[in-house]
Write a protein that holds these residues in place. Structure first.
Motif, PDB file in Angstrom:
ATOM      1  N   ILE A 134      13.232  -2.161   0.360  1.00 22.40           N
ATOM      2  CA  ILE A 134      13.928  -1.111   1.101  1.00 22.40           C
ATOM      3  C   ILE A 134      15.126  -0.641   0.281  1.00 22.40           C
ATOM      4  N   THR A 147      14.038  -6.391  -1.692  1.00 22.05           N
ATOM      5  CA  THR A 147      12.687  -6.913  -1.460  1.00 22.05           C
ATOM      6  C   THR A 147      12.741  -7.976  -0.359  1.00 22.05           C
ATOM      7  N   SER A 161      11.160   2.681   2.058  1.00 19.75           N
ATOM      8  CA  SER A 161      10.412   1.728   1.227  1.00 19.75           C
ATOM      9  C   SER A 161      10.138   2.381  -0.124  1.00 19.75           C
ATOM     10  N   HIS A 162      10.467   1.656  -1.207  1.00 19.04           N
ATOM     11  CA  HIS A 162      10.287   2.202  -2.557  1.00 19.04           C
ATOM     12  C   HIS A 162      10.153   1.036  -3.529  1.00 19.04           C
ATOM     13  N   GLU A 218       8.241   5.650   3.892  1.00 20.02           N
ATOM     14  CA  GLU A 218       7.927   5.370   2.500  1.00 20.02           C
ATOM     15  C   GLU A 218       8.325   6.568   1.646  1.00 20.02           C
ATOM     16  N   TYR A 231      12.224   4.118   9.572  1.00 22.99           N
ATOM     17  CA  TYR A 231      11.589   3.540   8.383  1.00 22.99           C
ATOM     18  C   TYR A 231      10.631   4.597   7.857  1.00 22.99           C
ATOM     19  N   ILE A 279       7.019  -3.145   5.255  1.00 18.52           N
ATOM     20  CA  ILE A 279       6.683  -2.841   3.863  1.00 18.52           C
ATOM     21  C   ILE A 279       5.215  -3.166   3.619  1.00 18.52           C
ATOM     22  N   ILE A 319      11.907  -4.469   7.013  1.00 21.52           N
ATOM     23  CA  ILE A 319      11.387  -5.359   5.978  1.00 21.52           C
ATOM     24  C   ILE A 319       9.975  -5.830   6.332  1.00 21.52           C
ATOM     25  N   LYS A 357       7.723  -3.713  -3.916  1.00 23.66           N
ATOM     26  CA  LYS A 357       8.243  -2.856  -2.854  1.00 23.66           C
ATOM     27  C   LYS A 357       9.397  -3.516  -2.121  1.00 23.66           C
TER      28      LYS A 357
END
Length: 197
Positions: free
Chosen positions: A66, A169, A56-57, A151, A149, A196, A193, A64
Motif C-alpha cells: 500500500i 508490504t 495498492s502498488h 489498485e 482501497y 492486496i 492490507i 505489492k
C-alpha cells in the motif's frame, strides 16, 4: 501515537450513493481553485469533505503493498498518509477521486478495484490559513473523509505537496510500524492490507 478515536457500528453492506437533483447544472457548481483566500476562509468555518486512497502498488522488487506518502502541507503535515484530499465541488465523486490521485501521484486507478473502507472525521488544531485571527475565524480544521482501497497502475510521480513514497508490504505492516501511524491511517491499513491481490 496518542489521539482520540471513536468507532461506530456499521451495516454489513452499507449503502453508498450520490444524488444530483434533476435540472442541476453541475458545471455551475464547480470551483477549481484551492489556493485562493475564499477557499482558506471556507475551510476555517465549514466541515470539509475529503476522499482518500490507500493505493495498492508494487515496490521496486515487484512486491505489492500500500502506497503511503509523507504530507508537506497542513493538515497531517509530516504524517505518512494516503493520497487524496477534498472533494471537488460539482464533480462526481469518482471523477474527483480519480483526478486527485492522478494529480498527486501520476497513477491511473483500476476502477474495478475501488472499495470503500470507511468514513472518518478528524479535527486538527493546526491550520493552513495565514492569519485566521485577523478575520475572527475559528482556529483549526474539521475534515470528514471517505477512505477507499484501489489498485494503481503506472510510475509514481508525486506532486510538490507530497514526498517520500513508501510501499508498505504485508511483511512491513507489523506492530511497531502500525503503531506509528495516525489512527485514521491505521484503521484503513488494517483493512486494505488484506485486500492486496
Amino acid at each position: 501515537m496518542k489521539d482520540s478515536k471513536k468507532s461506530y457500528k456499521s451495516a454489513v453492506n452499507p449503502f453508498f450513493m450520490e444524488s444530483v437533483e434533476n435540472g442541476t447544472d453541475t458545471s455551475r457548481l464547480e470551483y477549481p481553485g484551492r489556493g485562493e483566500e475564499i477557499y482558506f476562509d471556507a475551510r476555517q468555518v465549514l466541515v470539509r469533505t475529503c476522499h482518500d486512497a490507500l493505493v495498492s502498488h508494487p515496490n521496486e522488487r515487484g512486491e505489492k503493498g500500500i502506497l503511503l506518502i509523507r504530507r508537506k502541507a497542513q493538515p497531517a503535515q509530516g504524517y505518512l498518509w494516503p493520497l487524496g484530499g477534498f472533494v471537488n465541488r460539482g464533480v462526481s465523486l469518482e471523477d474527483s477521486f480519480y483526478s486527485r490521485i492522478k494529480e498527486e501521484s501520476g497513477l491511473e486507478i483500476d476502477k474495478e478495484s475501488l472499495t470503500c473502507l470507511g468514513f472518518a472525521r478528524m479535527m486538527w488544531k493546526n491550520t493552513p490559513h495565514k492569519n485566521p485571527g485577523a478575520k475572527k475565524l475559528p482556529q483549526g480544521i474539521d475534515d470528514a473523509a471517505l477512505l477507499f482501497y484501489c489498485e494503481g497502475n503506472g510510475k509514481i510521480s508525486l506532486d510538490k505537496l507530497h514526498e517520500m513514497p513508501t510501499i508498505v508490504t504485508p511483511e512491513m505492516y507489523q506492530k511497531s510500524f502500525r503503531e506509528k501511524l495516525h489512527p485514521y491511517v491505521r484503521m484503513g491499513m488494517d483493512r486494505a492490507i488484506k485486500l492486496i491481490g
